[in-house]
Design a protein around this motif. Structure first.
Motif, PDB file in Angstrom:
ATOM      1  N   LYS A   3     -52.193 -24.372 -56.738  1.00 58.20           N
ATOM      2  CA  LYS A   3     -53.558 -23.843 -56.773  1.00 58.20           C
ATOM      3  C   LYS A   3     -53.769 -23.101 -58.086  1.00 58.20           C
ATOM      4  O   LYS A   3     -52.951 -22.279 -58.490  1.00 58.20           O
ATOM      5  CB  LYS A   3     -53.752 -22.891 -55.589  1.00 58.20           C
ATOM      6  CG  LYS A   3     -55.109 -22.271 -55.520  1.00 58.20           C
ATOM      7  CD  LYS A   3     -55.197 -21.322 -54.336  1.00 58.20           C
ATOM      8  CE  LYS A   3     -56.481 -20.558 -54.359  1.00 58.20           C
ATOM      9  NZ  LYS A   3     -56.551 -19.585 -53.286  1.00 58.20           N
ATOM     10  N   THR A  74     -64.368 -15.674 -53.468  1.00 59.40           N
ATOM     11  CA  THR A  74     -65.122 -16.884 -53.168  1.00 59.40           C
ATOM     12  C   THR A  74     -64.201 -18.068 -52.907  1.00 59.40           C
ATOM     13  O   THR A  74     -64.450 -18.887 -52.020  1.00 59.40           O
ATOM     14  CB  THR A  74     -66.091 -17.220 -54.329  1.00 59.40           C
ATOM     15  OG1 THR A  74     -66.915 -16.078 -54.572  1.00 59.40           O
ATOM     16  CG2 THR A  74     -66.953 -18.422 -53.998  1.00 59.40           C
ATOM     17  N   ASN A  75     -63.112 -18.167 -53.672  1.00 62.43           N
ATOM     18  CA  ASN A  75     -62.189 -19.295 -53.556  1.00 62.43           C
ATOM     19  C   ASN A  75     -61.047 -19.050 -52.577  1.00 62.43           C
ATOM     20  O   ASN A  75     -60.132 -19.856 -52.490  1.00 62.43           O
ATOM     21  CB  ASN A  75     -61.623 -19.653 -54.934  1.00 62.43           C
ATOM     22  CG  ASN A  75     -62.710 -20.127 -55.873  1.00 62.43           C
ATOM     23  OD1 ASN A  75     -63.569 -20.917 -55.487  1.00 62.43           O
ATOM     24  ND2 ASN A  75     -62.702 -19.632 -57.095  1.00 62.43           N
TER      25      ASN A  75
END
Length: 111
Positions: A3, A74-75
């Motif tokens: 990620k 947000t992610n």
């Protein structure tokens, strides 16, 4: 594939500390699932937010500390430094701490 970490800096850095050299902070994971998105779809936790040990923004007797930085979740869930001991400038907090939150924040003095 791992990620990718995305960090966004927002404007000038504010400081919640009234006495900069005298504080202790610990990392706390802010749970993105409990943060409500703003009108732009961003999930921003402002610096100076009061959080519990589980990373939920609170203003009650479960208060653990005050976020040292603004964090964008947000992610997904992110870790943020949380002040648990020190002197904090109350004018920099987005919400005034309740009486029960002040009691729970035993080692933080709001000036």
């Amino acid at each position: 594939m791992s990620k990718q970490l995305i960090r966004t800096i927002f404007g000038e850095k504010k400081n919640i500390l009234a006495v900069g050299g005298h504080f202790i902070s610990v990392p706390v994971k802010i749970d993105a699932t409990v943060i409500v998105a703003d009108v732009a779809g961003k999930k921003i936790v402002p610096l100076g937010s009061i959080v519990d040990k589980n990373g939920k923004v609170v203003n009650d007797g479960t208060a653990f500390g005050i976020t040292y930085n603004e964090i964008d979740v947000t992610n997904g869930t992110e870790a943020v430094s949380v002040v648990i001991h020190g002197f904090v400038d109350g004018s920099q907090l987005p919400v005034a701490p309740s009486a029960t939150a002040l009691t729970a924040l035993k080692q933080i003095t709001i000036l």
